[in-house]
Design a protein around this motif. Sequence first.
Motif, PDB file in Angstrom:
ATOM      1  N   LEU A   1     -58.701 -15.086 -72.228  1.00 25.86           N
ATOM      2  CA  LEU A   1     -57.681 -15.829 -72.974  1.00 25.86           C
ATOM      3  C   LEU A   1     -58.034 -17.307 -72.979  1.00 25.86           C
ATOM      4  O   LEU A   1     -58.158 -17.937 -71.929  1.00 25.86           O
ATOM      5  CB  LEU A   1     -56.300 -15.621 -72.332  1.00 25.86           C
ATOM      6  N   ASN A   2     -58.203 -17.864 -74.164  1.00 21.69           N
ATOM      7  CA  ASN A   2     -58.541 -19.283 -74.319  1.00 21.69           C
ATOM      8  C   ASN A   2     -57.338 -20.012 -74.897  1.00 21.69           C
ATOM      9  O   ASN A   2     -56.972 -19.810 -76.059  1.00 21.69           O
ATOM     10  CB  ASN A   2     -59.750 -19.441 -75.241  1.00 21.69           C
ATOM     11  N   MET A   3     -56.727 -20.858 -74.073  1.00 19.55           N
ATOM     12  CA  MET A   3     -55.571 -21.649 -74.511  1.00 19.55           C
ATOM     13  C   MET A   3     -55.855 -23.143 -74.378  1.00 19.55           C
ATOM     14  O   MET A   3     -54.939 -23.956 -74.221  1.00 19.55           O
ATOM     15  CB  MET A   3     -54.338 -21.263 -73.683  1.00 19.55           C
ATOM     16  N   ARG A   4     -57.119 -23.515 -74.460  1.00 19.97           N
ATOM     17  CA  ARG A   4     -57.494 -24.921 -74.348  1.00 19.97           C
ATOM     18  C   ARG A   4     -56.777 -25.755 -75.414  1.00 19.97           C
ATOM     19  O   ARG A   4     -56.665 -25.355 -76.572  1.00 19.97           O
ATOM     20  CB  ARG A   4     -59.015 -25.058 -74.509  1.00 19.97           C
ATOM     21  N   LEU A   5     -56.274 -26.902 -74.997  1.00 22.93           N
ATOM     22  CA  LEU A   5     -55.597 -27.836 -75.896  1.00 22.93           C
ATOM     23  C   LEU A   5     -54.283 -27.298 -76.452  1.00 22.93           C
ATOM     24  O   LEU A   5     -53.813 -27.781 -77.475  1.00 22.93           O
ATOM     25  CB  LEU A   5     -56.519 -28.238 -77.063  1.00 22.93           C
ATOM     26  N   CYS A   6     -53.694 -26.289 -75.805  1.00 23.38           N
ATOM     27  CA  CYS A   6     -52.341 -25.864 -76.163  1.00 23.38           C
ATOM     28  C   CYS A   6     -51.371 -26.766 -75.391  1.00 23.38           C
ATOM     29  O   CYS A   6     -50.887 -26.409 -74.305  1.00 23.38           O
ATOM     30  CB  CYS A   6     -52.127 -24.388 -75.822  1.00 23.38           C
ATOM     31  N   ARG A   7     -51.120 -27.916 -75.920  1.00 18.54           N
ATOM     32  CA  ARG A   7     -50.446 -28.980 -75.170  1.00 18.54           C
ATOM     33  C   ARG A   7     -48.983 -28.687 -74.868  1.00 18.54           C
ATOM     34  O   ARG A   7     -48.404 -29.309 -73.981  1.00 18.54           O
ATOM     35  CB  ARG A   7     -50.560 -30.299 -75.951  1.00 18.54           C
ATOM     36  N   MET A   8     -48.373 -27.752 -75.599  1.00 17.03           N
ATOM     37  CA  MET A   8     -46.949 -27.509 -75.411  1.00 17.03           C
ATOM     38  C   MET A   8     -46.654 -26.333 -74.487  1.00 17.03           C
ATOM     39  O   MET A   8     -45.498 -26.024 -74.245  1.00 17.03           O
ATOM     40  CB  MET A   8     -46.287 -27.265 -76.775  1.00 17.03           C
ATOM     41  N   VAL A   9     -47.670 -25.654 -73.980  1.00 15.70           N
ATOM     42  CA  VAL A   9     -47.413 -24.514 -73.104  1.00 15.70           C
ATOM     43  C   VAL A   9     -46.854 -25.005 -71.766  1.00 15.70           C
ATOM     44  O   VAL A   9     -47.338 -25.972 -71.190  1.00 15.70           O
ATOM     45  CB  VAL A   9     -48.694 -23.672 -72.896  1.00 15.70           C
ATOM     46  N   ARG A  10     -45.821 -24.302 -71.299  1.00 13.49           N
ATOM     47  CA  ARG A  10     -45.130 -24.743 -70.085  1.00 13.49           C
ATOM     48  C   ARG A  10     -45.125 -23.632 -69.033  1.00 13.49           C
ATOM     49  O   ARG A  10     -45.612 -22.525 -69.266  1.00 13.49           O
ATOM     50  CB  ARG A  10     -43.702 -25.158 -70.428  1.00 13.49           C
ATOM     51  N   ASP A  11     -44.555 -23.945 -67.884  1.00 10.65           N
ATOM     52  CA  ASP A  11     -44.577 -23.036 -66.743  1.00 10.65           C
ATOM     53  C   ASP A  11     -43.972 -21.673 -67.067  1.00 10.65           C
ATOM     54  O   ASP A  11     -44.466 -20.639 -66.607  1.00 10.65           O
ATOM     55  CB  ASP A  11     -43.818 -23.647 -65.562  1.00 10.65           C
ATOM     56  N   GLU A  12     -42.875 -21.659 -67.837  1.00  8.94           N
ATOM     57  CA  GLU A  12     -42.205 -20.392 -68.129  1.00  8.94           C
ATOM     58  C   GLU A  12     -43.127 -19.431 -68.864  1.00  8.94           C
ATOM     59  O   GLU A  12     -43.201 -18.234 -68.532  1.00  8.94           O
ATOM     60  CB  GLU A  12     -40.937 -20.649 -68.961  1.00  8.94           C
ATOM     61  N   SER A  13     -43.855 -19.948 -69.868  1.00  8.91           N
ATOM     62  CA  SER A  13     -44.779 -19.100 -70.618  1.00  8.91           C
ATOM     63  C   SER A  13     -45.947 -18.658 -69.751  1.00  8.91           C
ATOM     64  O   SER A  13     -46.384 -17.502 -69.815  1.00  8.91           O
ATOM     65  CB  SER A  13     -45.296 -19.848 -71.848  1.00  8.91           C
ATOM     66  N   ILE A  14     -46.461 -19.578 -68.923  1.00 10.37           N
ATOM     67  CA  ILE A  14     -47.568 -19.237 -68.032  1.00 10.37           C
ATOM     68  C   ILE A  14     -47.170 -18.109 -67.088  1.00 10.37           C
ATOM     69  O   ILE A  14     -47.934 -17.168 -66.839  1.00 10.37           O
ATOM     70  CB  ILE A  14     -48.010 -20.483 -67.227  1.00 10.37           C
ATOM     71  N   ALA A  15     -45.950 -18.166 -66.572  1.00  8.35           N
ATOM     72  CA  ALA A  15     -45.483 -17.137 -65.638  1.00  8.35           C
ATOM     73  C   ALA A  15     -45.401 -15.774 -66.309  1.00  8.35           C
ATOM     74  O   ALA A  15     -45.804 -14.752 -65.733  1.00  8.35           O
ATOM     75  CB  ALA A  15     -44.123 -17.531 -65.066  1.00  8.35           C
ATOM     76  N   VAL A  16     -44.910 -15.732 -67.549  1.00  6.51           N
ATOM     77  CA  VAL A  16     -44.793 -14.456 -68.271  1.00  6.51           C
ATOM     78  C   VAL A  16     -46.171 -13.889 -68.578  1.00  6.51           C
ATOM     79  O   VAL A  16     -46.419 -12.684 -68.424  1.00  6.51           O
ATOM     80  CB  VAL A  16     -43.980 -14.644 -69.571  1.00  6.51           C
ATOM     81  N   ILE A  17     -47.098 -14.744 -69.000  1.00 10.27           N
ATOM     82  CA  ILE A  17     -48.451 -14.280 -69.313  1.00 10.27           C
ATOM     83  C   ILE A  17     -49.162 -13.782 -68.052  1.00 10.27           C
ATOM     84  O   ILE A  17     -49.808 -12.735 -68.051  1.00 10.27           O
ATOM     85  CB  ILE A  17     -49.266 -15.406 -69.989  1.00 10.27           C
ATOM     86  N   ALA A  18     -49.042 -14.546 -66.974  1.00 14.08           N
ATOM     87  CA  ALA A  18     -49.693 -14.160 -65.719  1.00 14.08           C
ATOM     88  C   ALA A  18     -49.192 -12.811 -65.222  1.00 14.08           C
ATOM     89  O   ALA A  18     -49.954 -12.003 -64.677  1.00 14.08           O
ATOM     90  CB  ALA A  18     -49.469 -15.231 -64.659  1.00 14.08           C
ATOM     91  N   THR A  19     -47.908 -12.549 -65.415  1.00  8.48           N
ATOM     92  CA  THR A  19     -47.323 -11.278 -64.981  1.00  8.48           C
ATOM     93  C   THR A  19     -47.675 -10.139 -65.936  1.00  8.48           C
ATOM     94  O   THR A  19     -47.971  -9.020 -65.508  1.00  8.48           O
ATOM     95  CB  THR A  19     -45.795 -11.403 -64.872  1.00  8.48           C
ATOM     96  N   GLY A  20     -47.643 -10.425 -67.235  1.00 13.08           N
ATOM     97  CA  GLY A  20     -47.810  -9.368 -68.241  1.00 13.08           C
ATOM     98  C   GLY A  20     -49.240  -9.078 -68.635  1.00 13.08           C
ATOM     99  O   GLY A  20     -49.488  -8.140 -69.401  1.00 13.08           O
ATOM    100  N   CYS A  21     -50.205  -9.857 -68.164  1.00  8.37           N
ATOM    101  CA  CYS A  21     -51.620  -9.642 -68.505  1.00  8.37           C
ATOM    102  C   CYS A  21     -52.420  -9.444 -67.216  1.00  8.37           C
ATOM    103  O   CYS A  21     -53.220 -10.309 -66.820  1.00  8.37           O
ATOM    104  CB  CYS A  21     -52.176 -10.830 -69.299  1.00  8.37           C
TER     105      CYS A  21
END
Length: 395
Positions: free
Chosen positions: A270-290
Amino acid sequence: MEDYNMDSFTTIMDLPDDCLVFIFKRLINECDREAFGLTCSRWLDIRNQNQLSLRFDCSLTCFKNPLSRAPHRIGTYELHRVLKRFQNIRSLSLSGCTELPDSSLKLLECLGSRLRALYLDCCWQITDEGLRFVASGCQLLKFISLYRCDITDVGLEILAKSCLDLEDVNLTHCMHITDHGIKCLVQNCIHLYGIRISNCGGIMGVGFRGCSQTFAYLEAESCRFESEGIKGMVSGGGLEYLNISNLNWSIRGHGLSTIGEGYAKNLRVLNMRLCRMVRDESIAVIATGCPSLVEWHLALCPEIRVNGWESIAMNCHNLERLHVNRCRNLCERGLLALKNGCRKLSVLYISGCPQISIIALELFRLARGDIIKEEESFEIGPHWECRWNQRIFLE
């Protein structure tokens, strides 16, 4: 002195054709293959019949191919000549033929039935009419590259409805393609494996809804996806490589969370380089669901804070490569979480993080070995790049 009967000797010219074909196929160097064909008319025929790929030397191509000493301006006559000569080719590259007209591709209606791969990169004169000829004559096509071609959804729909075996499609910088064209591809080409749509501003992502499980590779840098579009891209459940770097700011808040909401369990890169608006909540969901993530690129994502890094450390048990360059809110507590978690981590790209001290980096090295790479890496998933580039379909 004993006399020798020269008629009793066997020379290479006495070898049957199948032996000569065996020899030709093991000549890797293109100069050697050309020399093979210059030996005699018989050997030339063998070379012509067994040449499986052809590339022109055009003004915008980077590589030289001795087999195609064609002029820089490729027209209908030159193309007809080579297609008649090499009638068994599986891969044809016309990349860089900037003045090639649509009418030249009409030749493929009768001479393109064996083609599996077609490269039309930077063929600026090729439009939907040219794709109509390709669709008519190359129905066994598996790969097509249309980088910077002036095509629209109309041509893409014609192609998708005729070339049902398409697996890989490159639409990078095709500015007139929208979700309608993507929908036609995913609905008709049920074996679709990968698509490149980087810098296609008209694609929002919803066209991917209902894609098959074979769809595993998506290169979508600098696009303008919506939340529903993100959900559509992962809806097939088979996605393994996803590049959404430099995502347009139209997705805010928890929009990227849809990646981790149950559809991307097979996602590995997963490449999310320069996704400047991604925040902790989204990171937590992705980390859990992937849970299958092996490589994650988060460089220049400034809004990820302690909770985000701790979520990665706690849930990404298969993570091997992590890019965190210039993440200004990565602090020593977050680095400590990564050190104690992510037990399979073998490479950590980290530089330009102002809250991380030299002492913290040295403590990380002492605990986890020399896995820190301070230079920023722009390469992600090199094995996937190799897999894409080597799918030439010459079988």
